[in-house]
Design a protein around this motif. Structure first.
Motif, PDB file in Angstrom:
ATOM      1  N   ALA A  19     -38.747 -66.868 -12.515  1.00  0.00           N
ATOM      2  CA  ALA A  19     -38.478 -67.572 -11.651  1.00  0.00           C
ATOM      3  C   ALA A  19     -39.825 -68.665 -12.701  1.00  0.00           C
ATOM      4  CB  ALA A  19     -39.650 -66.933 -10.021  1.00  0.00           C
ATOM      5  N   LEU A  20     -41.395 -68.285 -12.645  1.00  0.00           N
ATOM      6  CA  LEU A  20     -42.511 -69.028 -13.383  1.00  0.00           C
ATOM      7  C   LEU A  20     -41.034 -70.033 -14.613  1.00  0.00           C
ATOM      8  CD1 LEU A  20     -45.167 -66.545 -13.479  1.00  0.00           C
ATOM      9  CD2 LEU A  20     -45.228 -68.823 -11.946  1.00  0.00           C
ATOM     10  N   ALA A  21     -40.939 -69.428 -14.809  1.00  0.00           N
ATOM     11  CA  ALA A  21     -40.373 -69.936 -16.267  1.00  0.00           C
ATOM     12  C   ALA A  21     -39.445 -70.992 -15.600  1.00  0.00           C
ATOM     13  CB  ALA A  21     -39.540 -69.225 -17.300  1.00  0.00           C
ATOM     14  N   GLU A  22     -38.381 -70.676 -14.421  1.00  0.00           N
ATOM     15  CA  GLU A  22     -38.007 -72.069 -13.905  1.00  0.00           C
ATOM     16  C   GLU A  22     -38.228 -72.919 -13.760  1.00  0.00           C
ATOM     17  OE1 GLU A  22     -35.150 -69.529 -11.105  1.00  0.00           O
ATOM     18  OE2 GLU A  22     -33.491 -69.004 -12.877  1.00  0.00           O
ATOM     19  N   GLN A  23     -39.302 -72.747 -13.003  1.00  0.00           N
ATOM     20  CA  GLN A  23     -40.284 -73.287 -11.897  1.00  0.00           C
ATOM     21  C   GLN A  23     -41.024 -74.353 -12.888  1.00  0.00           C
ATOM     22  OE1 GLN A  23     -42.745 -71.705  -8.603  1.00  0.00           O
ATOM     23  NE2 GLN A  23     -40.441 -70.758  -8.282  1.00  0.00           N
ATOM     24  N   LEU A  24     -41.598 -73.742 -14.173  1.00  0.00           N
ATOM     25  CA  LEU A  24     -42.343 -74.418 -14.485  1.00  0.00           C
ATOM     26  C   LEU A  24     -41.113 -75.535 -15.833  1.00  0.00           C
ATOM     27  CD1 LEU A  24     -44.703 -72.112 -16.621  1.00  0.00           C
ATOM     28  CD2 LEU A  24     -44.870 -74.586 -15.324  1.00  0.00           C
ATOM     29  N   ALA A  25     -40.583 -75.154 -16.061  1.00  0.00           N
ATOM     30  CA  ALA A  25     -39.109 -75.669 -16.497  1.00  0.00           C
ATOM     31  C   ALA A  25     -38.926 -76.975 -15.865  1.00  0.00           C
ATOM     32  CB  ALA A  25     -37.823 -75.186 -17.471  1.00  0.00           C
ATOM     33  N   GLU A  26     -38.254 -76.816 -14.691  1.00  0.00           N
ATOM     34  CA  GLU A  26     -38.166 -77.447 -13.621  1.00  0.00           C
ATOM     35  C   GLU A  26     -39.023 -79.164 -13.365  1.00  0.00           C
ATOM     36  OE1 GLU A  26     -36.802 -76.254  -9.510  1.00  0.00           O
ATOM     37  OE2 GLU A  26     -35.676 -75.563 -10.229  1.00  0.00           O
ATOM     38  N   GLN A  27     -40.003 -78.492 -13.713  1.00  0.00           N
ATOM     39  CA  GLN A  27     -41.324 -79.279 -14.076  1.00  0.00           C
ATOM     40  C   GLN A  27     -41.435 -80.020 -15.110  1.00  0.00           C
ATOM     41  OE1 GLN A  27     -45.269 -77.538 -12.608  1.00  0.00           O
ATOM     42  NE2 GLN A  27     -44.067 -76.540 -10.493  1.00  0.00           N
ATOM     43  N   GLY A  28     -40.915 -79.886 -16.326  1.00  0.00           N
ATOM     44  CA  GLY A  28     -41.011 -80.533 -17.342  1.00  0.00           C
ATOM     45  C   GLY A  28     -41.413 -80.233 -18.027  1.00  0.00           C
ATOM     46  N   THR A 208     -48.470 -68.948  -7.571  1.00  0.00           N
ATOM     47  CA  THR A 208     -49.079 -68.986  -8.671  1.00  0.00           C
ATOM     48  C   THR A 208     -49.569 -70.050  -9.287  1.00  0.00           C
ATOM     49  OG1 THR A 208     -48.049 -66.158  -9.095  1.00  0.00           O
ATOM     50  CG2 THR A 208     -49.121 -67.886 -10.965  1.00  0.00           C
ATOM     51  N   LEU A 209     -48.458 -70.832  -9.385  1.00  0.00           N
ATOM     52  CA  LEU A 209     -48.168 -72.343  -9.758  1.00  0.00           C
ATOM     53  C   LEU A 209     -49.147 -72.997  -8.916  1.00  0.00           C
ATOM     54  CD1 LEU A 209     -44.463 -72.749 -11.431  1.00  0.00           C
ATOM     55  CD2 LEU A 209     -46.719 -71.881 -12.424  1.00  0.00           C
ATOM     56  N   ARG A 210     -49.465 -72.943  -7.367  1.00  0.00           N
ATOM     57  CA  ARG A 210     -50.225 -73.564  -6.782  1.00  0.00           C
ATOM     58  C   ARG A 210     -51.315 -73.647  -7.118  1.00  0.00           C
ATOM     59  NH1 ARG A 210     -49.214 -73.088  -0.547  1.00  0.00           N
ATOM     60  NH2 ARG A 210     -50.151 -71.236  -0.964  1.00  0.00           N
ATOM     61  N   GLY A 211     -52.164 -72.294  -7.394  1.00  0.00           N
ATOM     62  CA  GLY A 211     -53.129 -71.992  -7.517  1.00  0.00           C
ATOM     63  C   GLY A 211     -54.106 -72.326  -8.915  1.00  0.00           C
ATOM     64  N   LEU A 212     -52.647 -72.552 -10.153  1.00  0.00           N
ATOM     65  CA  LEU A 212     -53.252 -72.449 -11.513  1.00  0.00           C
ATOM     66  C   LEU A 212     -53.074 -74.128 -11.707  1.00  0.00           C
ATOM     67  CD1 LEU A 212     -50.499 -70.532 -13.735  1.00  0.00           C
ATOM     68  CD2 LEU A 212     -53.207 -69.663 -13.202  1.00  0.00           C
ATOM     69  N   GLU A 213     -52.211 -75.305 -10.697  1.00  0.00           N
ATOM     70  CA  GLU A 213     -52.508 -76.296 -10.924  1.00  0.00           C
ATOM     71  C   GLU A 213     -53.918 -76.859  -9.862  1.00  0.00           C
ATOM     72  OE1 GLU A 213     -51.008 -78.931 -12.160  1.00  0.00           O
ATOM     73  OE2 GLU A 213     -49.412 -77.809 -12.569  1.00  0.00           O
TER      74      GLU A 213
END
Ligand SMILES: NC(=O)c1ccc[n+]([C@@H]2O[C@H](COP(=O)([O-])OP(=O)(O)OC[C@H]3O[C@@H](n4cnc5c(N)ncnc54)[C@H](OP(=O)(O)O)[C@@H]3O)[C@@H](O)[C@H]2O)c1
Length: 259
Positions: A19-28, A208-213
């Motif tokens: 799921a992280l991979a999909e969202q990171l890829a979508e974000q470019g 997770t990504l929101r926290g990292l950002e």
């Protein structure tokens, strides 16, 4: 769009990592995906051929991890984020305490992560606003039954990350520890106990990504579940143990079965 990062993500073939991979890829972002199974990584790489690098490796094999690092170096010359998410879970079934189970879990969760840290750090030192993120677990907030191996491995990661943070403080490499509650993934699919406030893998990845950002050093979710664990952990020991101990009696009781 956010700054396009170069990201190494481990445990990307299923669950939270996928799921992280999909969202990171979508974000470019440009992402290097690592796991032992190649197919799920290739399937995503086909959808984002310009952004995704597939690097299969068994993270318990230091030579394979160093080779992965050489590929990352040759391709990108540095890393902006490393998200070390790969992990495994096995529960201890007392009365038989198994040292080999302990070894298997520690090998993946602690030593596998250490192998990745050794490889990632020199690359992160050459990165832009570099961040090392390690996925631990909310299990570290409260000792739970049958989690002797899994909980100890994640407690080791918590200490490792917090100690590393001190040593990296002057180097500009930021550190994050991600501590999810229950998440619906293959890792929890066979759990035979209640998993309160369980999240989907997609939602866990989003948080997770929101926290990292945001540059958070401690990313724990869901908040109410973590608060409940912390509250129980703060109770007097007799009450905490009464609330958390296993109710079912173990089946094997003879000395022969135990040995
Ligand atoms: N699910 C939860 O409720 C929960 C809660 C708290 C923390 N976590 C943590 O979140 C992380 C992801 O777990 P998940 O729930 O998404 O589990 P999962 O679906 O089972 O994913 C685990 C990932 O780790 C990889 N992996 C395992 N051993 C590996 C090895 N030796 N070398 C390379 N890759 C390896 C697996 O890939 P291959 O099999 O293809 O190698 C897979 O991609 C883990 O660290 C887990 O402890 C999960």
């Amino acid at each position: 769009m956010n700054h396009q990062r170069r990201i190494w993500l481990t445990g990307a073939s299923s669950g939270i990592g996928l799921a992280l991979a999909e969202q990171l890829a979508e974000q470019g972002h440009r992402i290097a995906l690592t796991a032992r199974r190649r197919e799920p990584l290739r399937a995503l790489a086909k959808r984002y051929p310009e952004q995704i690098l597939v690097i299969t490796a068994d993270l318990t094999d230091i030579h394979a991890v160093r080779e992965a690092g050489e590929r990352l170096d040759a391709t990108w010359g540095g890393l902006d984020w490393a998200i070390l998410n790969a992990g495994t879970c096995e529960y201890m079934e007392l009365p038989r305490f198994s040292a080999s189970l302990m070894e298997r879990v520690m090998r993946v969760n602690v030593l596998g992560t250490a192998n990745c840290i050794e490889t990632a750090l020199p690359l992160l030192r050459r990165g832009h606003e570099p961040r090392l993120a390690v996925v631990g677990s909310s299990v570290t907030y409260l000792p739970l039954p049958r989690a002797e191996a899994y909980g100890a491995s994640k407690a080791a990661l918590r200490y490792l990350v917090q100690s590393l943070e001190l040593d990296l403080a002057n180097e500009g490499v930021a550190v994050s520890l991600v501590s999810p509650g229950f998440v619906d993934t293959p890792l929890t699919a066979n759990n035979d106990f209640a998993m309160p406030m369980r999240l989907s893998a997609k939602e866990a990845a989003r948080r997770t990504l929101r926290g990292l950002e945001r540059g958070q050093r401690e990313i724990s979710f869901p908040g109410r579940f973590i608060a409940m664990l912390r509250l129980i952990a703060a109770l007097p020991a007799w009450l905490r143990i009464t609330l958390t101990r296993r109710r079912r009696k173990p089946e094997a009781t003879t000395e022969q079965e135990i040995n």
